[in-house]
Design an enzyme around this catalytic site. Structure first.
Site, PDB file in Angstrom:
ATOM      1  N   VAL A   1       0.855  -1.183   0.000  1.00 36.34           N
ATOM      2  CA  VAL A   1       0.000   0.000   0.000  1.00 36.34           C
ATOM      3  C   VAL A   1       0.891   1.233   0.000  1.00 36.34           C
ATOM      4  CG1 VAL A   1      -1.777   1.294   1.254  1.00 36.34           C
ATOM      5  CG2 VAL A   1      -1.771  -1.208   1.347  1.00 36.34           C
ATOM      6  N   CYS A   2       0.599   2.172  -0.895  1.00 39.22           N
ATOM      7  CA  CYS A   2       1.342   3.429  -0.879  1.00 39.22           C
ATOM      8  C   CYS A   2       0.376   4.576  -1.139  1.00 39.22           C
ATOM      9  CB  CYS A   2       2.497   3.410  -1.871  1.00 39.22           C
ATOM     10  SG  CYS A   2       2.003   3.455  -3.583  1.00 39.22           S
ATOM     11  N   ALA A   3       0.887   5.768  -1.196  1.00 41.55           N
ATOM     12  CA  ALA A   3       0.033   6.943  -1.345  1.00 41.55           C
ATOM     13  C   ALA A   3      -0.783   6.883  -2.634  1.00 41.55           C
ATOM     14  CB  ALA A   3       0.868   8.218  -1.279  1.00 41.55           C
TER      15      ALA A   3
END
Length: 108
Positions: A9-11
């Protein structure tokens, strides 16, 4: 070996996609079956429901979300950890894959 589902999960889901391809190459080199994918933080909840990952790795830029994700998946036995900033910055697929495997083995 059962398939291992590793969710990153990232921005926005962009920078992590490069890391995903490096992790996939590392898994393939080991003959390991794995479903490795990246999503943006905003897509994470629905993806957890649909994919039921074995491990959830957070990009350093969303480390502040670790406790909220941990609460959401606590009853499922899914490990939630932040990717080491240096490994993330270097896009070290081998090391991040090792980290994910280590976390998955904790729950077996």
């Amino acid at each position: 070996m059962a398939e291992n589902t590793i969710m990153l999960v990232c921005a926005a889901g962009m920078s992590t996609s490069l890391l995903v391809s490096k992790m996939e190459k590392a898994a393939a080199a080991r003959g390991m079956e794995a479903d490795i994918f990246a999503v943006s933080a905003s897509e994470a909840d629905s993806t957890i429901e649909n994919k039921n990952p074995d491990v959830l790795l957070l990009g350093p830029q969303v480390r502040f979300m670790q406790s909220q994700f941990a609460k959401k998946v606590a009853d499922r036995g899914i490990e939630v950890e932040v990717i080491n900033m240096q490994d993330y910055g270097m896009m070290n697929g081998e090391k991040v894959l090792d980290f994910a495997i280590e976390l998955m083995q904790k729950n077996k």
